[in-house]
Write a protein that holds these residues in place. Structure first.
Motif, PDB file in Angstrom:
ATOM      1  N   ASP A  19       0.722  -1.288  -0.028  1.00 44.09           N
ATOM      2  CA  ASP A  19      -0.021   0.089   0.115  1.00 44.09           C
ATOM      3  C   ASP A  19       0.974   1.344  -0.045  1.00 44.09           C
ATOM      4  O   ASP A  19       0.602   2.172  -0.744  1.00 44.09           O
ATOM      5  CB  ASP A  19      -0.906  -0.079   1.062  1.00 44.09           C
ATOM      6  N   LYS A  20       1.838   1.128   0.843  1.00 44.12           N
ATOM      7  CA  LYS A  20       2.807   2.413   0.790  1.00 44.12           C
ATOM      8  C   LYS A  20       3.823   2.550  -0.208  1.00 44.12           C
ATOM      9  O   LYS A  20       4.017   3.575  -0.843  1.00 44.12           O
ATOM     10  CB  LYS A  20       3.636   2.040   2.274  1.00 44.12           C
ATOM     11  N   TRP A  21       4.253   1.342  -0.836  1.00 48.81           N
ATOM     12  CA  TRP A  21       5.071   1.456  -2.111  1.00 48.81           C
ATOM     13  C   TRP A  21       4.657   0.457  -2.988  1.00 48.81           C
ATOM     14  O   TRP A  21       4.945  -0.540  -2.999  1.00 48.81           O
ATOM     15  CB  TRP A  21       6.548   0.669  -1.687  1.00 48.81           C
ATOM     16  N   PRO A  22       3.748   1.041  -3.817  1.00 48.67           N
ATOM     17  CA  PRO A  22       3.184   0.156  -4.801  1.00 48.67           C
ATOM     18  C   PRO A  22       4.207  -0.703  -5.707  1.00 48.67           C
ATOM     19  O   PRO A  22       3.710  -1.838  -6.419  1.00 48.67           O
ATOM     20  CB  PRO A  22       2.029   1.162  -5.646  1.00 48.67           C
ATOM     21  N   GLU A  23       5.135  -0.167  -5.775  1.00 51.23           N
ATOM     22  CA  GLU A  23       6.172  -0.721  -6.666  1.00 51.23           C
ATOM     23  C   GLU A  23       6.691  -2.075  -6.098  1.00 51.23           C
ATOM     24  O   GLU A  23       7.353  -2.812  -6.752  1.00 51.23           O
ATOM     25  CB  GLU A  23       7.502   0.108  -6.988  1.00 51.23           C
ATOM     26  N   ALA A  24       6.367  -2.303  -4.886  1.00 51.49           N
ATOM     27  CA  ALA A  24       7.004  -3.826  -4.431  1.00 51.49           C
ATOM     28  C   ALA A  24       6.416  -4.941  -4.885  1.00 51.49           C
ATOM     29  O   ALA A  24       5.138  -4.931  -5.204  1.00 51.49           O
ATOM     30  CB  ALA A  24       6.522  -3.599  -2.755  1.00 51.49           C
ATOM     31  N   ASP A  25       7.027  -5.898  -4.924  1.00 53.92           N
ATOM     32  CA  ASP A  25       6.709  -7.273  -5.547  1.00 53.92           C
ATOM     33  C   ASP A  25       6.628  -8.255  -4.244  1.00 53.92           C
ATOM     34  O   ASP A  25       7.549  -8.462  -3.615  1.00 53.92           O
ATOM     35  CB  ASP A  25       7.525  -7.521  -6.677  1.00 53.92           C
ATOM     36  N   GLU A  26       5.607  -9.050  -4.149  1.00 55.84           N
ATOM     37  CA  GLU A  26       5.482  -9.943  -3.159  1.00 55.84           C
ATOM     38  C   GLU A  26       6.674 -11.019  -2.900  1.00 55.84           C
ATOM     39  O   GLU A  26       7.178 -11.294  -2.002  1.00 55.84           O
ATOM     40  CB  GLU A  26       4.245 -10.666  -3.059  1.00 55.84           C
ATOM     41  N   SER A  27       7.102 -11.551  -4.265  1.00 55.17           N
ATOM     42  CA  SER A  27       8.121 -12.573  -4.502  1.00 55.17           C
ATOM     43  C   SER A  27       9.173 -11.746  -3.804  1.00 55.17           C
ATOM     44  O   SER A  27      10.327 -12.671  -3.209  1.00 55.17           O
ATOM     45  CB  SER A  27       8.135 -13.176  -5.775  1.00 55.17           C
ATOM     46  N   GLU A  28       9.637 -10.797  -4.364  1.00 57.94           N
ATOM     47  CA  GLU A  28      10.839 -10.053  -4.002  1.00 57.94           C
ATOM     48  C   GLU A  28      10.838  -9.686  -2.387  1.00 57.94           C
ATOM     49  O   GLU A  28      11.790  -9.963  -1.702  1.00 57.94           O
ATOM     50  CB  GLU A  28      10.875  -8.381  -4.656  1.00 57.94           C
ATOM     51  N   LEU A  29       9.761  -9.546  -1.753  1.00 57.97           N
ATOM     52  CA  LEU A  29       9.507  -9.421  -0.241  1.00 57.97           C
ATOM     53  C   LEU A  29       9.906 -10.511   0.293  1.00 57.97           C
ATOM     54  O   LEU A  29      10.461 -10.581   1.604  1.00 57.97           O
ATOM     55  CB  LEU A  29       8.116  -8.741  -0.016  1.00 57.97           C
ATOM     56  N   ASP A  30       9.477 -11.804  -0.484  1.00 58.16           N
ATOM     57  CA  ASP A  30       9.929 -13.088   0.092  1.00 58.16           C
ATOM     58  C   ASP A  30      11.372 -13.175   0.307  1.00 58.16           C
ATOM     59  O   ASP A  30      11.637 -13.719   1.377  1.00 58.16           O
ATOM     60  CB  ASP A  30       9.071 -14.177  -0.484  1.00 58.16           C
ATOM     61  N   GLU A  31      12.036 -12.631  -0.651  1.00 56.67           N
ATOM     62  CA  GLU A  31      13.388 -12.978  -0.568  1.00 56.67           C
ATOM     63  C   GLU A  31      14.162 -11.947   0.508  1.00 56.67           C
ATOM     64  O   GLU A  31      15.339 -12.346   1.017  1.00 56.67           O
ATOM     65  CB  GLU A  31      14.032 -12.447  -1.973  1.00 56.67           C
ATOM     66  N   ILE A  32      13.555 -10.835   0.817  1.00 59.43           N
ATOM     67  CA  ILE A  32      14.229  -9.768   1.694  1.00 59.43           C
ATOM     68  C   ILE A  32      13.960 -10.672   3.252  1.00 59.43           C
ATOM     69  O   ILE A  32      14.715 -10.266   4.129  1.00 59.43           O
ATOM     70  CB  ILE A  32      13.758  -8.586   1.499  1.00 59.43           C
ATOM     71  N   ASP A  33      12.844 -11.055   3.464  1.00 60.08           N
ATOM     72  CA  ASP A  33      12.514 -11.872   4.714  1.00 60.08           C
ATOM     73  C   ASP A  33      12.734 -10.881   5.853  1.00 60.08           C
ATOM     74  O   ASP A  33      13.528 -11.292   6.903  1.00 60.08           O
ATOM     75  CB  ASP A  33      13.317 -13.257   4.756  1.00 60.08           C
ATOM     76  N   ARG A  37      18.192  -3.630   6.053  1.00 55.41           N
ATOM     77  CA  ARG A  37      18.971  -3.162   5.159  1.00 55.41           C
ATOM     78  C   ARG A  37      18.893  -3.397   3.760  1.00 55.41           C
ATOM     79  O   ARG A  37      18.681  -2.862   2.781  1.00 55.41           O
ATOM     80  CB  ARG A  37      20.400  -3.327   5.408  1.00 55.41           C
ATOM     81  N   ALA A  38      18.422  -4.908   3.473  1.00 55.36           N
ATOM     82  CA  ALA A  38      17.867  -5.305   2.272  1.00 55.36           C
ATOM     83  C   ALA A  38      16.753  -4.634   1.827  1.00 55.36           C
ATOM     84  O   ALA A  38      16.554  -4.308   0.484  1.00 55.36           O
ATOM     85  CB  ALA A  38      17.584  -6.903   2.171  1.00 55.36           C
ATOM     86  N   PHE A  39      15.605  -4.660   2.716  1.00 56.13           N
ATOM     87  CA  PHE A  39      14.329  -3.879   2.178  1.00 56.13           C
ATOM     88  C   PHE A  39      14.593  -2.293   1.748  1.00 56.13           C
ATOM     89  O   PHE A  39      14.221  -2.018   0.776  1.00 56.13           O
ATOM     90  CB  PHE A  39      13.486  -3.972   3.510  1.00 56.13           C
ATOM     91  N   LEU A  40      15.575  -1.871   2.489  1.00 64.64           N
ATOM     92  CA  LEU A  40      16.023  -0.195   2.204  1.00 64.64           C
ATOM     93  C   LEU A  40      16.587  -0.161   0.665  1.00 64.64           C
ATOM     94  O   LEU A  40      16.267   0.587  -0.025  1.00 64.64           O
ATOM     95  CB  LEU A  40      16.804   0.516   2.975  1.00 64.64           C
ATOM     96  N   ALA A  41      17.543  -1.073   0.500  1.00 69.61           N
ATOM     97  CA  ALA A  41      18.235  -1.184  -0.753  1.00 69.61           C
ATOM     98  C   ALA A  41      17.246  -1.480  -1.962  1.00 69.61           C
ATOM     99  O   ALA A  41      17.032  -1.135  -3.018  1.00 69.61           O
ATOM    100  CB  ALA A  41      19.506  -2.211  -0.643  1.00 69.61           C
ATOM    101  N   TYR A  42      16.131  -2.382  -1.569  1.00 75.46           N
ATOM    102  CA  TYR A  42      15.446  -2.854  -2.486  1.00 75.46           C
ATOM    103  C   TYR A  42      14.314  -1.736  -3.171  1.00 75.46           C
ATOM    104  O   TYR A  42      14.146  -1.481  -4.031  1.00 75.46           O
ATOM    105  CB  TYR A  42      14.572  -3.905  -1.954  1.00 75.46           C
ATOM    106  N   LEU A  43      13.803  -1.029  -1.780  1.00 74.95           N
ATOM    107  CA  LEU A  43      13.072   0.287  -2.046  1.00 74.95           C
ATOM    108  C   LEU A  43      13.819   1.305  -3.168  1.00 74.95           C
ATOM    109  O   LEU A  43      13.138   1.867  -3.856  1.00 74.95           O
ATOM    110  CB  LEU A  43      12.653   0.649  -0.669  1.00 74.95           C
ATOM    111  N   VAL A  44      15.031   1.631  -2.683  1.00 73.07           N
ATOM    112  CA  VAL A  44      15.870   2.411  -3.248  1.00 73.07           C
ATOM    113  C   VAL A  44      15.913   1.921  -4.937  1.00 73.07           C
ATOM    114  O   VAL A  44      15.593   2.851  -5.974  1.00 73.07           O
ATOM    115  CB  VAL A  44      17.177   2.507  -3.017  1.00 73.07           C
ATOM    116  N   ASP A  45      16.116   0.721  -5.195  1.00 72.38           N
ATOM    117  CA  ASP A  45      16.109   0.424  -6.304  1.00 72.38           C
ATOM    118  C   ASP A  45      14.667   0.201  -7.279  1.00 72.38           C
ATOM    119  O   ASP A  45      14.543   0.906  -8.487  1.00 72.38           O
ATOM    120  CB  ASP A  45      16.528  -1.298  -6.473  1.00 72.38           C
ATOM    121  N   VAL A  46      13.761  -0.295  -6.759  1.00 75.19           N
ATOM    122  CA  VAL A  46      12.428  -0.032  -7.250  1.00 75.19           C
ATOM    123  C   VAL A  46      11.693   1.143  -7.305  1.00 75.19           C
ATOM    124  O   VAL A  46      10.986   1.431  -8.268  1.00 75.19           O
ATOM    125  CB  VAL A  46      11.211  -1.150  -6.699  1.00 75.19           C
TER     126      VAL A  46
END
Length: 109
Positions: A19-33, A37-46
């Motif tokens: 809801d907050k970051w619509p660019e996020a993908d559930e399968s990618e979130l699974d990887e971040i677990d 730090r990984a979540f921040l890097a992912y959000l910067v990327d997407v």
């Protein structure tokens, strides 16, 4: 809320994250677990935003309450009920029993 709440209940936060970051993908979130730090890097990327912008957004997002479907225990429930008082009209008691409103399954015939 604190990050440890998010990390401990990672999958339960997917909907709030997307809801907050619509660019996020559930399968990618699974990887971040739940790794912050990984979540921040992912959000910067997407999102294409700067790391400091994402850190600020994350800080603001963490100011919110833990979604009720994430943590269910009597201590947290009572805390959430107490916080709900800001949504209760003056003169009403947020702890009162709603039995006086009846049960939808009991219909007067």
């Amino acid at each position: 809320m604190k990050w440890h709440h998010v990390q401990a209940n990672w999958a339960a936060f997917y909907e709030a994250i997307m809801d907050k970051w619509p660019e996020a993908d559930e399968s990618e979130l699974d990887e971040i677990d739940g790794d912050q730090r990984a979540f921040l890097a992912y959000l910067v990327d997407v999102t294409g935003q700067e790391p400091e912008e994402i850190r600020e957004e994350l800080r603001e997002w963490l100011v919110g309450e833990i979604p009720s479907d994430v943590v269910m225990d009597p201590v947290h429930d009572n805390h959430s009920i107490a916080l709900s008082s800001k949504f209760v009209n003056e003169g009403e008691d947020e702890f009162s029993d709603d039995a006086r409103f009846g049960d939808d399954s009991d219909k007067d015939e």
